[in-house]
Design an enzyme around this catalytic site. Structure first.
Site, PDB file in Angstrom:
ATOM      1  N   LEU A 205       3.244  -3.896  48.636  1.00 19.12           N
ATOM      2  CA  LEU A 205       2.939  -3.756  47.480  1.00 19.12           C
ATOM      3  C   LEU A 205       3.682  -2.423  46.567  1.00 19.12           C
ATOM      4  CD1 LEU A 205      -0.881  -3.416  47.784  1.00 19.12           C
ATOM      5  CD2 LEU A 205       0.288  -5.395  46.886  1.00 19.12           C
ATOM      6  N   GLY A 206       4.298  -1.651  47.441  1.00 26.48           N
ATOM      7  CA  GLY A 206       5.080  -0.728  46.836  1.00 26.48           C
ATOM      8  C   GLY A 206       5.789   0.291  47.717  1.00 26.48           C
TER       9      GLY A 206
ATOM     10  N   SER B 235       7.853   7.992  48.107  1.00 30.45           N
ATOM     11  CA  SER B 235       8.749   8.672  48.922  1.00 30.45           C
ATOM     12  C   SER B 235       8.276   8.687  50.127  1.00 30.45           C
ATOM     13  CB  SER B 235       9.039  10.027  47.908  1.00 30.45           C
ATOM     14  OG  SER B 235       7.737  10.544  47.723  1.00 30.45           O
ATOM     15  N   TYR B 236       7.191   8.937  50.484  1.00 28.94           N
ATOM     16  CA  TYR B 236       6.643   9.109  51.794  1.00 28.94           C
ATOM     17  C   TYR B 236       5.883   8.290  52.432  1.00 28.94           C
ATOM     18  CZ  TYR B 236       2.036  10.631  51.101  1.00 28.94           C
ATOM     19  OH  TYR B 236       0.458  10.809  50.872  1.00 28.94           O
ATOM     20  N   ALA B 237       5.524   7.080  51.741  1.00 34.13           N
ATOM     21  CA  ALA B 237       4.426   6.063  52.137  1.00 34.13           C
ATOM     22  C   ALA B 237       5.011   4.718  51.698  1.00 34.13           C
ATOM     23  CB  ALA B 237       3.114   6.363  51.720  1.00 34.13           C
ATOM     24  N   THR B 238       4.475   3.696  52.256  1.00 38.85           N
ATOM     25  CA  THR B 238       4.714   2.280  51.961  1.00 38.85           C
ATOM     26  C   THR B 238       3.460   1.765  51.958  1.00 38.85           C
ATOM     27  OG1 THR B 238       6.807   2.350  52.974  1.00 38.85           O
ATOM     28  CG2 THR B 238       5.994   0.273  52.327  1.00 38.85           C
ATOM     29  N   VAL B 239       3.043   1.014  50.755  1.00 37.63           N
ATOM     30  CA  VAL B 239       1.775   0.395  50.435  1.00 37.63           C
ATOM     31  C   VAL B 239       1.825  -1.039  50.840  1.00 37.63           C
ATOM     32  CG1 VAL B 239      -0.404   0.146  49.201  1.00 37.63           C
ATOM     33  CG2 VAL B 239       0.895   2.271  48.823  1.00 37.63           C
TER      34      VAL B 239
ATOM     35  N   LYS C  53      -2.042   2.307  53.311  1.00 37.41           N
ATOM     36  CA  LYS C  53      -0.895   3.044  52.807  1.00 37.41           C
ATOM     37  C   LYS C  53      -0.322   3.799  54.142  1.00 37.41           C
ATOM     38  CE  LYS C  53      -0.203   7.215  49.666  1.00 37.41           C
ATOM     39  NZ  LYS C  53      -1.070   7.983  48.542  1.00 37.41           N
TER      40      LYS C  53
ATOM     41  N   ASP D  55      -2.539  15.267  39.493  1.00 34.88           N
ATOM     42  CA  ASP D  55      -1.466  14.304  38.863  1.00 34.88           C
ATOM     43  C   ASP D  55      -2.189  13.097  38.186  1.00 34.88           C
ATOM     44  OD1 ASP D  55       0.985  13.427  39.257  1.00 34.88           O
ATOM     45  OD2 ASP D  55       0.768  12.462  41.126  1.00 34.88           O
TER      46      ASP D  55
END
EC number: 2.7.11.22
Lengths: 326, 466
Positions: free
Chosen positions: B138-139, B142-146, B161, B253
Site C-alpha cells: 500500500l505504501g 522511511s522506516y516502514a512498508t505498509v 505496517k 503529527d
C-alpha cells in the site's frame, strides 16, 4: 511547568537545541566543576579489568541546581498549567487507574541471582548515568519500571544485569527523549563488556516479554501533578512548591534504588516525598495530603520509611537542602 | 570552549563507566520446559564492584550488630536522627535466592542466541507471522512498508505496517512509541492495533484496515466537502483527540493523510509514530515534528515547549481545509513563508496579542510585515455559509497557544449544536454512526457512495518526517 534545573544540565550535548545549551551554561559552577565521581576517573581499558574505584562519589549531587529561584513561572510553564486546567483531573485519573497494572511489587521474588543489593547498585549507577546524558527524571522512572517488570517475567543472570539496566534505560529514552542515547554510548558506559548484538537482542526480548506495555505511570508524573495542583490552588507559593518538588525528586530517586520501597505505588511515594520535603524545608503552606486519597496510616508508614532512607543517605542530597541542614 | 566542554564531558563519561559484574561471556534466552524462560550465562559472578560508596544505602544496609530496633514513633521527624535507627529488615532471606539452575547453562554452545531470536515468539499472546496473508503493497515510508493483509483466522482485512529492524540502533523509537501508545488506546476514532508480530528482521504492527484517508477523500471531492460531512469529520477528530489528550498523549503529527476514513465515514486517527506521552513539562520536543502546513506559529517561532494545544492548531487547519477545499496555510518555501501566510490572515502578533512572543527564539519583529488581523471569512469565504463555523475556526486558529480551544471544549461549541445529543453520550468504542440519523451525505457530484479503492496508509507514511 517549572523547569527542572536538572533536565537542562547537559553540557556539550551535540544535538541539543541552542536554548538548552544556554541553560546548561547557567548551571551552578560547583555543579559543573564537580565530577560525578572523584576516584581514579580512569576508564577500565579491557574486559574484566577492575573498575575504577570512586571513593566519596555522590550519586545524587547533580540534582541540583537545588532550590529554585523565586519568580514567576516561565511562559511555557503557564502553557502547561493551561493544559493542566483542561485535562489535569483526567490525566491523574487515568494514570492512577493504571498504577496497579504496572506495579511490580516483588520483582526479585523469582530471581535466582539478582539480589536487592545488586538492584540497588545498578540503580545507584543508572541515576548518575541518566543525569550525565541530561535525560529526564521520567526516563529514569520508566527505565526502572521496565527493569522491574521484566524481572518478574524472566530470571536474569547476575552478569547480564547491568546490560538489562542500560537496555531498560535505552527503551525508556526511546519513549520520551528527543535524543535517545546511541547504542555505542551505552556499551561504552559498561566498559564494552557487552556487544551491540547483545543489547539489541535484549531489547527485543524485553519488548516481547512486556508486550510493548511500556507506558507506566511514574513518580515523576505524580510529582508534577501534585505540584501543579498545589500551584493551581493558589494556597502555596510557587517557590515553596518548586523547592519541595526538587527535594522530593531527590528522595524519590533514592527510594527507587531501595528494594524495600518497591511495595509502594508511585503516587504514594510522590505524595510522601513531597510531604517530607515540606517538613524538612519548614514550609509555611505544606501540600494538602488529602488530594492523594490515601489514608493517614499509609501515608505515615511510607513517609517514615522515606525519612529513614533520607537520613541514611543525607549526604546525597546536599544541593537540594538548605546549607547546614545536616 | 567547545574543546573544554567536550573534554569535561568525556572525563565525566569515563568516571561513569562501570562494570557492575564480571563475566559476560554470553547472553542467551533459554527456553526451559518450565514456564519461565531464563536469561543465563556460563558463569555466575557475584563479585562486588568497587566504588561501593556510590551506592545508595538501602534501609537494610545497617549491620546486624549495630542495628537498633527502634519503635517508630509517629513524631520522629528529627532531621538529625542518625541512621542507627533501623526500622526493620525488609527483605526476608528466603526470597533473596532461589537456587540457580545451572543445568544446560554451560552445555549450550556459547554462540547460541537462538532463543533470543524473536522468531520463536516467547509469548503466546504475540501474533505469528503466518496468521496473516500479505496482499499488495500500500505504501512505503522511511522506516516502514505498509501492506494490505488478510487474517487467516477470520478473513478480515488488515493493514500490515512492517518495520525494518535496524541493526545499528535496535528497534526504531517510532515503532516503540506507536506500539506502546496504541496498545492502551481503544476508541472508535483511533486506528485499532490488532496485533504485534516481532520477528528477527522485522516488527509488524497489524492494524484494522481502513479504506482511505482524508487527504485522498478531499482529492476526490475537490472544492470543499459537504458541510454536514465536514461537521461529522470534525466531530470525530475532536472526539479522538479529546480521548488521547485526556490520556496524557499528544499526536503531534496531525494532517489529512493521518486521518483515515472508512467507507461509512468513520474517521480514525492514525500514525502515532511521532506521538508521545506527555512528560515532564520542562522537557523539550524536537521542533521538527509537525508537517509545515499544519504546524502552529509558536512551534514555527522556535518554541519547544508545547502541550495539547499543539494538536489543536492542526485541527483548525484541517477544519478550514475540509470546508474550503484548499489548505489553510499552504506555505511554499520555508518557515518564514509559512509564518507570513499565517500572519497575513491572523495578524502579526505582538506582546499585546501574544504575551511572550518577543522572547521566542525566531521572533524578529523586523522580519515580518505588519499585518492586521482579518475576519476568517475574508480568507475562506465558505466559513460564512455554515452557522458558527467561523467562530469555531477562529477559536482554534489562535496564534497565542494558550487561547486555543481544547478538544473537549470544542466539542461543546455551538457549531455542533444541531447534532443529536446522543453523540455526546457514546461509549469510547461506539462509532458516531450507531446513532440514528447520523450518516455521511453524498458529496457534490457523487452518484454512488463509492470511495477510493486506494488505501493511503502509505501516503501518510511517506510524508511523515522522522
Amino acid at each position: 511547568m517549572v523547569t527542572h534545573p536538572l533536565s537542562h544540565e547537559r553540557p556539550g550535548r551535540p544535538r541539543s537545541p541552542p536554548s538548552k545549551r544556554r541553560r546548561a551554561a547557567g548551571a551552578t559552577p560547583e555543579e559543573r566543576a564537580q565530577p560525578l565521581c572523584r576516584g581514579l576517573g580512569l576508564r577500565a581499558p579491557v574486559k574484566k579489568s577492575k573498575c575504577p574505584s570512586c571513593p566519596g562519589e555522590r550519586p545524587l549531587q547533580g540534582d541540583a541546581a537545588g532550590l529554585c529561584a523565586p519568580g514567576s513561572p516561565e511562559p511555557a510553564a503557564r502553557l502547561e498549567l493551561q493544559a493542566f486546567r483542561d485535562y489535569g483531573a483526567s490525566w491523574y485519573r487515568f494514570r492512577k487507574g493504571l498504577e496497579s497494572k504496572f506495579h511490580p511489587r516483588e520483582p526479585l521474588a523469582q530471581q535466582p541471582q539478582v539480589t536487592a543489593e545488586a538492584r540497588c547498585k545498578l540503580i545507584s549507577w543508572l541515576i548518575p548515568v541518566h543525569r550525565h546524558f541530561g535525560f529526564s527524571f521520567e526516563s529514569l522512572c520508566l527505565a526502572v519500571n521496565t527493569l522491574d517488570r521484566f524481572l518478574t517475567t524472566t530470571p536474569v543472570a547476575a552478569d547480564c544485569f547491568q546490560l538489562l539496566g542500560v537496555t531498560s534505560l535505552f527503551i525508556a529514552c526511546k519513549q520520551v527523549e528527543v535524543h535517545p542515547p546511541r547504542v555505542k554510548q551505552l556499551l561504552d558506559l559498561c566498559c564494552d563488556v557487552f556487544s551491540r548484538q547483545q543489547l539489541c537482542n535484549l531489547e527485543c526480548i524485553i519488548l516481547n516479554k512486556l508486550h510493548f506495555n511500556l507506558g507506566a505511570p511514574t513518580i515523576s508524573f505524580f510529582l508534577e501533578h501534585f505540584t501543579h495542583l498545589r500551584v493551581e490552588s493558589c494556597q502555596a507559593d510557587a517557590r515553596e512548591a518548586n523547592n519541595a518538588k526538587a527535594l522530593a525528586k531527590g528522595m524519590a530517586e533514592l527510594s527507587m534504588a531501595d528494594y524495600a520501597f518497591n511495595k509502594y505505588a508511585p503516587s504514594l511515594l510522590a505524595i510522601c516525598s513531597l510531604r517530607l520535603a515540606d517538613q524538612m524545608l519548614h514550609h509555611q503552606n505544606p501540600l494538602d495530603l488529602h488530594i492523594s486519597g490515601y489514608p493517614e496510616e499509609v501515608l505515615q508508614d511510607c513517609t517514615d520509611k522515606l525519612h529513614l532512607l533520607v537520613s541514611l543517605n543525607g549526604d546525597s542530597l546536599p544541593h537540594v537542602l538548605p546549607p547546614g541542614y545536616f | 570552549m567547545l574543546d573544554a566542554q567536550s573534554a569535561e564531558k568525556s572525563s565525566r563519561m569515563k568516571k561513569l563507566r562501570r562494570t557492575l559484574s564480571e563475566s559476560f561471556s554470553r547472553i542467551a534466552l533459554k527456553k526451559e520446559d518450565s514456564s519461565l524462560d531464563e536469561i543465563c550465562v556460563t558463569k555466575m559472578s557475584t563479585r562486588n564492584c568497587q566504588g561501593m560508596d556510590s551506592v545508595i544505602k538501602p534501609l537494610d544496609t545497617i549491620p546486624e550488630d549495630k542495628k537498633v530496633r527502634v519503635q517508630r514513633t509517629q513524631s520522629s521527624f528529627d532531621p538529625f536522627e542518625k541512621p542507627t535507627s533501623q526500622v526493620k529488615r525488609v527483605h526476608s532471606e528466603n526470597n533473596a535466592c532461589i537456587n540457580f539452575k545451572t543445568t544446560s547453562a554451560g552445555k549450550e554452545s556459547p554462540k547460541v542466541r537462538r532463543h533470543s531470536s524473536p522468531s520463536s515468539p516467547t509469548s503466546p499472546k504475540f501474533g505469528k507471522a503466518d496468521s496473516y496473508e500479505k496482499l499488495e503493497k500500500l505504501g512505503e515510508g522511511s522506516y516502514a512498508t505498509v501492506y494490505k493483509g488478510k487474517s487467516k483466522v477470520n478473513g478480515k482485512l488488515v493493514a500490515l505496517k512492517v518495520i525494518r529492524l535496524q541493526e545499528e540502533e535496535g528497534t526504531p523509537f517510532t515503532a516503540i512509541r506507536e506500539a506502546s501508545l496504541l496498545k492502551g488506546l481503544k476508541h472508535a476514532n483511533i486506528v485499532l492495533l490488532h496485533d504485534i508480530i516481532h520477528t528477527k528482521e522485522t516488527l509488524t504492527l497489524v492494524f484494522e484496515y481502513v479504506h482511505t484517508d482524508l487527504c485522498q477523500y478531499m482529492d476526490k471531492h475537490p472544492g470543499g466537502l459537504h458541510p454536514d460531512n465536514v461537521k461529522l469529520f470534525l466531530f470525530q477528530l475532536l472526539r479522538g483527540l479529546s480521548y488521547i489528550h485526556q490520556r496524557y498523549i499528544l499526536h503531534r503529527d496531525l494532517k489529512p493523510q493521518n486521518l483515515l476514513i472508512s467507507d461509512t465515514g468513520e474517521l480514525k486517527l492514525a500514525d502515532f509514530g511521532l506521538a508521545r506521552a506527555k512528560s515532564v513539562p520542562s522537557h523539550t520536543y524536537s521542533n521538527e515534528v509537525v508537517t509545515l502546513w499544519y504546524r502552529p506559529p509558536d512551534v514555527l517561532l522556535g518554541s519547544t515547549e508545547y502541550s495539547t494545544c499543539l494538536d489543536m492548531w492542526g485541527v483548525g487547519c484541517i477544519f478550514v481545509e475540509t470546508i474550503q477545499g484548499v489548505a489553510a496555510f499552504p506555505g511554499m518555501k520555508d518557515i518564514q513563508d509559512q509564518l507570513e501566510r499565517i500572519f497575513l490572515v491572523l495578524g502579526t502578533p505582538n506582546e499585546d496579542t501574544w504575551p511572550g512572543v518577543h522572547s521566542l527564539p525566531h521572533f524578529k519583529p523586523e522580519r515580518f510585515t505588519q499585518y492586521s488581523s482579518k475576519n476568517l471569512r475574508q480568507a475562506w469565504n465558505k466559513l460564512s455559509y455554515v452557522n458558527h463555523a467561523e467562530d469555531l475556526a477562529s477559536k482554534l486558529l489562535q496564534c497565542f497557544p494558550k487561547n486555543r480551544l481544547s478538544a473537549q471544549a470544542a466539542l461543546s461549541h455551538e457549531y455542533f449544536s444541531d447534532l443529536p445529543p446522543r453523540l455526546w453520550e457514546l461509549t469510547d468504542m461506539s462509532s458516531i454512526f450507531t446513532v440514528p440519523n447520523v450518516r455521511l451525505q453524498l458529496e457534490v457530484g457523487e452518484s454512488m457512495r463509492v470511495f477510493g479503492k486506494n488505501n493511503s496508509y502509505g501516503k501518510g507514511l511517506s510524508n511523515s518526517k522522522h
